[in-house]
Design an enzyme around this catalytic site. Structure first.
Site, mmCIF file in Angstrom:
data_model
loop_
_atom_site.group_PDB
_atom_site.id
_atom_site.type_symbol
_atom_site.label_atom_id
_atom_site.label_comp_id
_atom_site.label_asym_id
_atom_site.label_seq_id
_atom_site.Cartn_x
_atom_site.Cartn_y
_atom_site.Cartn_z
ATOM 1 N N ARG A 149 10.811 98.373 31.199
ATOM 2 C CA ARG A 149 11.877 98.263 32.803
ATOM 3 C C ARG A 149 11.118 98.644 33.597
ATOM 4 O O ARG A 149 10.835 98.145 34.654
ATOM 5 C CB ARG A 149 13.194 98.794 32.230
ATOM 6 N N CYS A 228 6.120 109.948 34.979
ATOM 7 C CA CYS A 228 7.261 110.134 35.151
ATOM 8 C C CYS A 228 8.124 109.482 33.989
ATOM 9 O O CYS A 228 9.241 108.900 34.297
ATOM 10 C CB CYS A 228 7.805 109.220 36.432
ATOM 11 N N ALA A 229 7.351 109.420 32.739
ATOM 12 C CA ALA A 229 8.032 109.009 31.496
ATOM 13 C C ALA A 229 8.490 110.186 30.655
ATOM 14 O O ALA A 229 9.715 110.386 30.772
ATOM 15 C CB ALA A 229 6.971 108.184 30.997
ATOM 16 N N GLU A 259 10.860 121.243 28.079
ATOM 17 C CA GLU A 259 11.677 121.434 29.678
ATOM 18 C C GLU A 259 12.675 122.477 29.528
ATOM 19 O O GLU A 259 13.580 122.410 28.395
ATOM 20 C CB GLU A 259 12.238 120.071 29.881
ATOM 21 N N HIS A 277 11.914 117.064 36.493
ATOM 22 C CA HIS A 277 12.716 115.754 35.722
ATOM 23 C C HIS A 277 13.437 115.025 36.673
ATOM 24 O O HIS A 277 14.585 115.023 36.378
ATOM 25 C CB HIS A 277 13.027 116.292 34.325
ATOM 26 N N GLY A 279 13.077 111.924 37.881
ATOM 27 C CA GLY A 279 13.087 110.377 37.958
ATOM 28 C C GLY A 279 14.118 109.978 38.060
ATOM 29 O O GLY A 279 14.445 108.652 39.122
ATOM 30 N N ALA A 280 15.320 110.270 37.666
ATOM 31 C CA ALA A 280 16.582 109.409 37.648
ATOM 32 C C ALA A 280 17.705 110.154 38.756
ATOM 33 O O ALA A 280 18.746 109.766 38.799
ATOM 34 C CB ALA A 280 17.442 109.649 36.178
HETATM 35 P P1 NAD Z 1 11.369 100.409 28.084
HETATM 36 O O1 NAD Z 1 11.732 100.690 26.402
HETATM 37 O O2 NAD Z 1 12.095 99.324 28.849
HETATM 38 O O3 NAD Z 1 9.714 100.287 28.075
HETATM 39 C C1 NAD Z 1 8.668 101.027 27.332
HETATM 40 C C2 NAD Z 1 7.414 100.260 27.093
HETATM 41 O O4 NAD Z 1 6.518 101.009 26.371
HETATM 42 C C3 NAD Z 1 7.971 98.949 26.333
HETATM 43 O O5 NAD Z 1 7.449 97.728 26.858
HETATM 44 C C4 NAD Z 1 6.988 99.104 24.955
HETATM 45 O O6 NAD Z 1 6.581 98.030 24.508
HETATM 46 C C5 NAD Z 1 5.809 99.826 25.594
HETATM 47 N N1 NAD Z 1 5.143 100.873 24.603
HETATM 48 C C6 NAD Z 1 5.563 101.160 23.373
HETATM 49 N N2 NAD Z 1 4.512 101.755 22.751
HETATM 50 C C7 NAD Z 1 3.431 101.541 23.541
HETATM 51 C C8 NAD Z 1 2.108 101.860 23.433
HETATM 52 N N3 NAD Z 1 1.649 102.621 22.222
HETATM 53 N N4 NAD Z 1 1.007 101.783 24.493
HETATM 54 C C9 NAD Z 1 1.672 101.094 25.600
HETATM 55 N N5 NAD Z 1 2.811 100.741 25.666
HETATM 56 C C10 NAD Z 1 3.683 100.984 24.773
HETATM 57 O O7 NAD Z 1 11.547 101.809 28.801
HETATM 58 P P2 NAD Z 1 11.627 102.140 30.384
HETATM 59 O O8 NAD Z 1 13.287 102.126 30.644
HETATM 60 O O9 NAD Z 1 10.647 101.485 30.914
HETATM 61 O O10 NAD Z 1 11.346 103.770 30.377
HETATM 62 C C11 NAD Z 1 9.886 104.227 30.246
HETATM 63 C C12 NAD Z 1 9.792 105.953 30.110
HETATM 64 O O11 NAD Z 1 10.443 106.366 31.159
HETATM 65 C C13 NAD Z 1 10.628 106.174 28.907
HETATM 66 O O12 NAD Z 1 9.747 107.080 28.034
HETATM 67 C C14 NAD Z 1 12.005 107.024 29.679
HETATM 68 O O13 NAD Z 1 12.356 107.590 28.824
HETATM 69 C C15 NAD Z 1 11.539 107.232 30.658
HETATM 70 N N6 NAD Z 1 12.255 107.657 32.198
HETATM 71 C C16 NAD Z 1 12.303 108.757 32.662
HETATM 72 C C17 NAD Z 1 12.925 109.007 33.630
HETATM 73 C C18 NAD Z 1 12.789 110.274 34.485
HETATM 74 O O14 NAD Z 1 13.860 110.666 34.961
HETATM 75 N N7 NAD Z 1 11.660 110.717 34.576
HETATM 76 C C19 NAD Z 1 14.135 108.258 34.136
HETATM 77 C C20 NAD Z 1 14.154 106.853 33.146
HETATM 78 C C21 NAD Z 1 13.321 106.705 32.082
HETATM 79 C C1 MLT Z 2 16.346 108.961 31.104
HETATM 80 O O1 MLT Z 2 16.152 108.799 30.039
HETATM 81 O O2 MLT Z 2 17.408 108.415 31.380
HETATM 82 C C2 MLT Z 2 15.855 109.856 32.192
HETATM 83 O O3 MLT Z 2 14.790 110.970 31.563
HETATM 84 C C3 MLT Z 2 16.646 110.555 33.170
HETATM 85 C C4 MLT Z 2 17.572 111.444 32.512
HETATM 86 O O4 MLT Z 2 17.461 112.240 31.262
HETATM 87 O O5 MLT Z 2 18.625 111.781 33.259
#
Ligand code: NAD
Ligand code: MLT
Length: 527
Positions: A149, A228-229, A259, A277, A279-280
């Site tokens: 996403r 930011c993951a 964290e 943290h 991002g959201a």
């Molecule tokens: P998602 O599940 O939609 O996408 C994750 C992608 O990673 C998938 O397409 C998957 O195929 C791919 N993937 C899995 N294993 C892999 C590998 N070994 N190498 C490369 N790609 C691989 O998730 P998303 O909603 O896009 O979220 C991505 C990340 O961002 C997550 O870790 C989520 O927790 C994090 N996140 C962080 C914040 C924040 O506040 N910083 C906010 C939202 C999401």
């Molecule tokens: C999430 O997984 O949605 C993000 O890391 C953001 C949050 O923890 O609120």
């Protein structure tokens, strides 16, 4: 009146929805002990990432029927414990996608134009420009690891800066990536070509420390890195060292291995931007996720369904009883396949034979279990019977189902054929009369394998001594072989071996086995 505990900050819009029909207590900052003490009186618990919903908390929550995560990641909730206790867990997977995307872009721009450090300098009363010479994004190459996403939204926006976008995601086909304007390549290639690298994967075994001292050495000098993951995708010490040495031209980090970070080597390294943290953390995202979990909570407490359930499939009790032994087998077969196939999956074809041929609706659910087994280990949000098909199609994976009465002598047979960009593999499994299940063929070779525990699957030359050499390596490493099966088509040519073993086998040991003469391939899998 139902009672709902909100144990992390939740936007007012969500609280307002809850207050219309349930009693709400907002108590943030509780430690595990306090949570265990008060949780027995609540019917639902709503959290963000600040509350660890451990198995002890869940066990104490005798009345709990719903746990809502206002966000995507459910890594802070013990899913097994919740499922075992029949508690529905739901999240809000999409509400903060754009917030995290925009934060990533903010990080990239700030990093390339030195904004935080220029601001600090101004606040010290200085007017310096030469230390803050930046780089432009125009015509630079952005490497995106993880095209889910957030990864794909980042790609969309970065291309408007006229960046070349390259990506790596083992579960997105090259065609699907190309549709999104992303050139798909191996991770090694991406590391070599990118000027800026941003990671958007979940934190799982395969992604832990994907950026480390060895991979950093292969990157361009001056590369910029963004996370930011999830903390842990990057080896913090290796990144700090590389930023200090100048190999890495800068980094922007929103998430940490611990964290809040107490001793992270990334704090206070010049050239590394850190945010807590965030991002959201936008008004819009917090409103989206709060409304989503509040509505799902009210619906579940009043006997309805949740739209983003992450642990509980909804099927009628009658159908559930009929398909449950097959569902478990289908899930395990998918889980085994994803560990032994090579290349990105393009097509999953499932054939249901024998008595299964009369269970049309049941087979649709079984196909979702196959997809769950294939995809769940690699995605951030859990894949389940509800979302499996959508998740697969979204990754460009074709799905087909065939029902046939001829089960080649078995009472029932599930055959899964997976075509990837570079290979094809079929496995078949059957549920036995006694209720146990077996994998009965792999790649055309007949087997009688219990789908459970640790296995090594190898292809080798059918000559004396080859199997012995592999077994000796395991023996030398104190790994007990519990069972062994071999199969071949033509004596003296390629054969397959499946070893059931009692312990996990490290990659070093697998490398040693693969290096033996006569072994063509060897894969370790945990079912
Ligand atoms: P998602 O599940 O939609 O996408 C994750 C992608 O990673 C998938 O397409 C998957 O195929 C791919 N993937 C899995 N294993 C892999 C590998 N070994 N190498 C490369 N790609 C691989 O998730 P998303 O909603 O896009 O979220 C991505 C990340 O961002 C997550 O870790 C989520 O927790 C994090 N996140 C962080 C914040 C924040 O506040 N910083 C906010 C939202 C999401
Ligand atoms: C999430 O997984 O949605 C993000 O890391 C953001 C949050 O923890 O609120």
């Amino acid at each position: 009146m139902y009672k709902v505990l909100v144990s992390d900050e939740l936007a007012a819009e969500g609280i307002a929805i809850l207050r219309k029909s349930v009693d709400v207590d907002i108590r943030t900052g509780l430690d595990e002990e306090e949570l265990i003490r008060i949780i027995p009186e609540y019917d639902a618990l709503l959290v963000r990432s600040g509350t660890d919903v451990t198995s002890s908390v869940i066990e104490a929550g005798k009345k709990l029927r719903f746990i809502g995560r206002a966000g995507a990641g459910v890594d802070n909730i013990n899913m097994d414990a919740a499922t075992k206790q029949g508690i529905i867990v739901a999240n809000a997977p999409e509400g903060n996608t754009l917030a995290a995307t925009e934060h990533t872009l903010a990080m990239m721009l700030s990093l390339c134009r030195n904004i935080p450090w220029a601001d600090s300098s101004m606040r010290r009363g200085e007017w310096k420009r030469s230390p803050f010479m930046g780089i432009e994004l125009n015509e630079k190459t952005l490497g995106i690891v993880g095209l889910g996403r957030i990864g794909r939204e980042v790609a969309k926006r970065a291309s408007s800066f006229n960046m070349r976008i390259i990506g790596y995601d083992p579960f997105i086909t090259t065609e699907k990536a190309a549709e999104m304007g992303i050139e798909s390549m191996t991770l090694d290639e991406l590391f070599r070509q990118a000027d800026v690298i941003t990671v958007h994967t979940p934190l799982i075994k395969e992604t832990r420390h994907i950026i480390n001292a060895t991979t950093i050495a292969t990157m361009k000098d001056g590369v910029r890195i963004i996370n930011c993951a999830r903390g842990g995708i990057i080896d913090e010490k290796a990144l700090a060292d590389a930023a200090i040495s100048g190999k890495v031209g800068g980094a922007a980090i929103d998430v940490f291995e611990e964290e809040p970070p107490k001793n992270s080597p990334l704090l206070n390294v010049p050239g590394i931007i850190t945010t807590p943290h965030l991002g959201a953390s936008t008004v819009e995202a917090q409103k989206n996720v709060a409304i989503s979990v509040a509505n799902q909570c009210i619906s579940v407490l009043h006997g309805g369904e949740a739209s983003a359930v992450v642990n509980a499939p909804i099927i009628s009790p009658d159908l559930k009883d009929r398909i449950s032994p097959y569902a478990d087998l289908a899930d395990k077969m998918g889980h085994l396949l994803v560990q032994i196939i090579e290349g990105k999956i393009r097509q999953v074809s499932v054939t249901y034979s024998g008595e299964l041929a009369s269970m049309d609706r049941g087979c649709k659910i079984l196909t979702r279990m196959v997809l769950k087994g294939l995809l769940d280990p690699i995605l951030m949000s859990p894949v389940n019977m509800i979302n499996a098909e959508v998740v697969a199609r979204d990754r460009g994976i074709g799905i087909s189902e065939t029902l046939t009465e001829d089960a080649s002598g078995y009472k029932n047979l599930i055959t899964i054929s997976v075509t990837t960009e570079s290979s094809e593999l079929s496995i078949s499994g059957s549920v036995l009369y006694k209720g146990g299940s077996r994998i009965v063929s792999i790649g055309g070779y007949t087997m009688d394998m219990v789908p459970k525990g640790y296995v090594i699957i190898s292809r080798h030359l059918d000559r004396p001594g080859v199997i012995g050499r592999a077994s000796t390596i395991l023996g030398n490493n104190n790994i007990n072989i519990a069972g062994m099966q071999v199969g071949r088509f033509i004596p003296g040519e390629e054969a397959i071996m499946v070893l059931n073993i009692d312990n996990e086998v490290s990659e070093e040991i697998m490398k040693e086995i693969r290096a033996q003469p006569g072994i063509f391939s060897a894969t370790f899998a945990h079912i």
